[in-house]
Design an enzyme around this catalytic site. Structure first.
Site, PDB file in Angstrom:
ATOM      1  N   ASP A 127     110.934  57.925  43.531  1.00  0.00           N
ATOM      2  CA  ASP A 127     112.129  58.520  44.311  1.00  0.00           C
ATOM      3  C   ASP A 127     112.263  57.410  45.184  1.00  0.00           C
ATOM      4  O   ASP A 127     111.801  57.004  46.313  1.00  0.00           O
ATOM      5  CB  ASP A 127     111.446  59.737  45.018  1.00  0.00           C
ATOM      6  CG  ASP A 127     112.795  60.470  45.542  1.00  0.00           C
ATOM      7  OD1 ASP A 127     113.691  59.891  45.901  1.00  0.00           O
ATOM      8  OD2 ASP A 127     112.522  61.591  45.758  1.00  0.00           O
TER       9      ASP A 127
ATOM     10  N   ARG B 115     105.447  75.189  50.155  1.00  0.00           N
ATOM     11  CA  ARG B 115     106.792  74.919  49.278  1.00  0.00           C
ATOM     12  C   ARG B 115     106.766  76.170  48.671  1.00  0.00           C
ATOM     13  O   ARG B 115     106.510  76.351  47.385  1.00  0.00           O
ATOM     14  CB  ARG B 115     107.018  73.862  48.705  1.00  0.00           C
ATOM     15  CG  ARG B 115     108.326  73.538  48.315  1.00  0.00           C
ATOM     16  CD  ARG B 115     108.974  72.226  48.538  1.00  0.00           C
ATOM     17  NE  ARG B 115     109.922  71.932  47.778  1.00  0.00           N
ATOM     18  CZ  ARG B 115     110.716  70.934  47.816  1.00  0.00           C
ATOM     19  NH1 ARG B 115     110.415  70.118  48.819  1.00  0.00           N
ATOM     20  NH2 ARG B 115     111.720  70.698  47.032  1.00  0.00           N
TER      21      ARG B 115
ATOM     22  N   HIS C 187     115.185  74.637  49.377  1.00  0.00           N
ATOM     23  CA  HIS C 187     114.275  74.880  48.243  1.00  0.00           C
ATOM     24  C   HIS C 187     112.984  75.669  48.535  1.00  0.00           C
ATOM     25  O   HIS C 187     111.976  75.752  47.788  1.00  0.00           O
ATOM     26  CB  HIS C 187     113.870  73.528  47.674  1.00  0.00           C
ATOM     27  CG  HIS C 187     114.816  72.536  47.109  1.00  0.00           C
ATOM     28  ND1 HIS C 187     115.906  72.916  46.566  1.00  0.00           N
ATOM     29  CD2 HIS C 187     114.943  71.176  47.546  1.00  0.00           C
ATOM     30  CE1 HIS C 187     116.755  71.778  46.183  1.00  0.00           C
ATOM     31  NE2 HIS C 187     116.257  71.022  46.955  1.00  0.00           N
TER      32      HIS C 187
ATOM     33  N   GLU D  76     114.911  58.850  39.983  1.00  0.00           N
ATOM     34  CA  GLU D  76     115.767  59.983  40.276  1.00  0.00           C
ATOM     35  C   GLU D  76     117.379  59.608  40.143  1.00  0.00           C
ATOM     36  O   GLU D  76     117.972  60.504  39.754  1.00  0.00           O
ATOM     37  CB  GLU D  76     115.683  60.413  41.912  1.00  0.00           C
ATOM     38  CG  GLU D  76     116.619  61.635  42.270  1.00  0.00           C
ATOM     39  CD  GLU D  76     116.429  61.967  43.602  1.00  0.00           C
ATOM     40  OE1 GLU D  76     116.832  63.037  43.948  1.00  0.00           O
ATOM     41  OE2 GLU D  76     115.888  61.362  44.290  1.00  0.00           O
TER      42      GLU D  76
ATOM     43  N   THR E  86     116.669  62.304  51.725  1.00  0.00           N
ATOM     44  CA  THR E  86     118.077  61.641  51.964  1.00  0.00           C
ATOM     45  C   THR E  86     118.722  61.927  53.384  1.00  0.00           C
ATOM     46  O   THR E  86     119.312  61.436  53.851  1.00  0.00           O
ATOM     47  CB  THR E  86     118.913  61.483  50.836  1.00  0.00           C
ATOM     48  OG1 THR E  86     118.151  61.224  49.667  1.00  0.00           O
ATOM     49  CG2 THR E  86     120.081  60.873  50.836  1.00  0.00           C
TER      50      THR E  86
ATOM     51  N   LYS F  69     105.518  63.619  55.102  1.00  0.00           N
ATOM     52  CA  LYS F  69     104.823  64.734  55.523  1.00  0.00           C
ATOM     53  C   LYS F  69     103.317  64.580  54.815  1.00  0.00           C
ATOM     54  O   LYS F  69     102.502  65.008  55.477  1.00  0.00           O
ATOM     55  CB  LYS F  69     105.388  66.159  54.974  1.00  0.00           C
ATOM     56  CG  LYS F  69     106.419  66.643  55.658  1.00  0.00           C
ATOM     57  CD  LYS F  69     106.939  67.907  55.564  1.00  0.00           C
ATOM     58  CE  LYS F  69     107.219  68.391  53.896  1.00  0.00           C
ATOM     59  NZ  LYS F  69     108.467  67.673  53.752  1.00  0.00           N
TER      60      LYS F  69
ATOM     61  N   ASP G  66     109.117  63.807  43.264  1.00  0.00           N
ATOM     62  CA  ASP G  66     108.895  64.120  44.596  1.00  0.00           C
ATOM     63  C   ASP G  66     107.637  64.653  45.106  1.00  0.00           C
ATOM     64  O   ASP G  66     107.385  65.106  46.215  1.00  0.00           O
ATOM     65  CB  ASP G  66     109.973  65.761  44.709  1.00  0.00           C
ATOM     66  CG  ASP G  66     111.438  65.545  44.590  1.00  0.00           C
ATOM     67  OD1 ASP G  66     111.787  64.346  45.041  1.00  0.00           O
ATOM     68  OD2 ASP G  66     112.033  66.187  44.286  1.00  0.00           O
TER      69      ASP G  66
ATOM     70  N   ILE H 156     114.810  57.146  47.842  1.00  0.00           N
ATOM     71  CA  ILE H 156     114.565  57.431  48.950  1.00  0.00           C
ATOM     72  C   ILE H 156     114.513  59.238  48.840  1.00  0.00           C
ATOM     73  O   ILE H 156     115.184  59.988  48.345  1.00  0.00           O
ATOM     74  CB  ILE H 156     115.904  57.462  50.044  1.00  0.00           C
ATOM     75  CG1 ILE H 156     116.214  55.860  49.929  1.00  0.00           C
ATOM     76  CG2 ILE H 156     115.793  58.275  51.342  1.00  0.00           C
ATOM     77  CD1 ILE H 156     117.536  55.652  50.833  1.00  0.00           C
ATOM     78  N   ASP H 157     113.184  59.469  49.321  1.00  0.00           N
ATOM     79  CA  ASP H 157     112.836  60.947  49.620  1.00  0.00           C
ATOM     80  C   ASP H 157     113.233  61.431  50.782  1.00  0.00           C
ATOM     81  O   ASP H 157     112.450  60.737  51.653  1.00  0.00           O
ATOM     82  CB  ASP H 157     111.314  61.292  48.948  1.00  0.00           C
ATOM     83  CG  ASP H 157     110.971  62.626  49.104  1.00  0.00           C
ATOM     84  OD1 ASP H 157     111.559  63.429  48.422  1.00  0.00           O
ATOM     85  OD2 ASP H 157     110.000  62.882  49.624  1.00  0.00           O
TER      86      ASP H 157
ATOM     87  N   ASP I 167     119.745  54.761  48.385  1.00  0.00           N
ATOM     88  CA  ASP I 167     119.084  54.994  47.363  1.00  0.00           C
ATOM     89  C   ASP I 167     119.203  54.300  46.018  1.00  0.00           C
ATOM     90  O   ASP I 167     118.171  53.880  45.599  1.00  0.00           O
ATOM     91  CB  ASP I 167     119.452  56.582  46.873  1.00  0.00           C
ATOM     92  CG  ASP I 167     119.504  57.538  47.627  1.00  0.00           C
ATOM     93  OD1 ASP I 167     118.431  58.358  47.544  1.00  0.00           O
ATOM     94  OD2 ASP I 167     119.963  57.708  48.760  1.00  0.00           O
TER      95      ASP I 167
ATOM     96  N   SER J 262     110.865  64.870  53.690  1.00  0.00           N
ATOM     97  CA  SER J 262     110.520  63.822  52.819  1.00  0.00           C
ATOM     98  C   SER J 262     108.905  64.089  52.585  1.00  0.00           C
ATOM     99  O   SER J 262     108.051  64.534  53.356  1.00  0.00           O
ATOM    100  CB  SER J 262     110.813  62.476  53.211  1.00  0.00           C
ATOM    101  OG  SER J 262     109.952  61.895  54.025  1.00  0.00           O
TER     102      SER J 262
END
Length: 332
Positions: free
Chosen positions: A123, A261, A220, A70, A128, A247, A276, A125-126, A47, A244
């Site tokens: 980001d 979500r 989340h 981030e 992780t 998608k 994100d 690494i979205d 990251d 991540s």
């Protein structure tokens, strides 16, 4: 596309490509011990190295700019042994020789800005946890002007042809510029925009034919309510599980129709971070899809580092969007 936007796109692609290749190398070389941030989410050597590389390339190529990232180097500096910082510096050095730890921290912390009228958001690494599992993740970078995302780039090392999970393939750079369409290039080949291939969302309108894209991580969202809504809409396909913003690449490439979500009952006040959603949002829209919050309100990227005026996220191929919004509202 005007020359200014073309220049920004070229730099963004170079930054994400370079960072994605470094991250993939780190994933192959070490199974990383996650460092706990204050919110207890795992963050790794990769990251920090990714954010440092992207930050430096943007600054070196475009000059002074506002970067909203981030990560920050606070916890790295607190470690008395500096073990992680040493590893990060070594990896960044493999891309930019003769870089020292202080410079690496400066590059990471350049991303600590608050959003201005015009800004970049990254980001590094979205996903992780997907990265730590050796599965799907994305390096995400977006450029925003006056609240509208203008450029989005996703580096997806474990996706081929933008939408096919493939851990041994070439990987994909998926990207979009406002009003210019959505495209991809192979991540591991020399970058040639003349070789880009355009992608489009699915044309499915029947919920029986639709597939829901879902994260492995459920912290989340409200997985039970998602299952209930999918059943009420008549969806029968098994969900596609993936971490991540990768998608969004699948959705843009027609390999699914819905990302939903909802708010987790354990975190009813949670607000999405801009990094994100920004890159994935424009990639989906330029492929023909639609993204809003759960009330059908467009995502508002003018409110700081989080989407404070939005509740949750609904992303679709556009054709089923309004029906799902109605179903969500009626279920409350």
């Amino acid at each position: 596309m005007n020359q200014i936007m073309e220049r920004k796109l070229t730099v963004a692609l170079d930054a994400v490509k370079t960072a994605s290749q470094l991250v993939k190398r780190i994933q192959n070389e070490i199974v990383l011990n996650a460092i706990d941030k204050e919110d207890h989410s795992p963050v790794t050597v990769a990251d920090f190295a990714s954010q440092a590389v992207i930050s430096h390339i943007l600054q070196e190529s475009l000059g002074e700019l506002c970067l909203v990232g981030e990560e920050n180097s606070v916890n790295l500096k607190r470690d008395p042994e500096k073990t992680a910082l040493t590893q990060i510096t070594q990896y960044v050095n493999s891309v930019f020789p003769d870089t020292n730890a202080d410079t690496v921290c400066d590059w990471i912390d350049y991303g600590n800005a608050d959003p201005a009228n015009t800004y970049w958001t990254v980001d590094p690494i979205d996903g992780t946890k997907g990265f730590l599992r050796g599965d799907q993740y994305a390096v995400a970078l977006a450029y925003v002007e006056e609240g509208q995302v203008k450029i989005g780039v996703l580096g997806c090392p474990n996706l081929s042809n933008a939408a096919t999970p493939d851990k041994t393939g070439q990987g994909s750079l998926v990207f979009a510029v406002r009003n210019e369409g959505c495209y991809f290039l192979p991540l591991d080949l020399p970058m040639d925009l003349d070789q880009k291939k355009q992608i489009y969302v699915s044309s499915n309108e029947s919920f029986k034919e639709c597939s829901l894209l879902r994260s492995f991580e459920t912290g989340h969202t409200d997985a039970d309510k998602i299952n209930q809504i999918a059943a009420n809409l008549g969806m029968t396909n098994d969900p596609i599980r993936m971490d991540s913003q990768a998608k969004y690449a699948l959705l843009a490439g027609g390999k699914g129709e819905i990302i939903l979500r909802l708010l987790s009952p354990k975190r009813p006040d949670y607000k999405e971070k801009i990094w994100d959603q920004a890159a994935g949002a424009i990639i989906l829209e330029e492929a023909g899809g639609k993204i809003t919050d759960l009330n059908g309100t467009p995502l508002d990227f003018t409110q700081g580092r989080t989407l404070v005026k939005n509740t949750g996220v609904l992303a679709t191929n556009g054709l089923v969007h309004d029906k799902i919004v109605k179903a969500l509202i009626s279920s409350n």
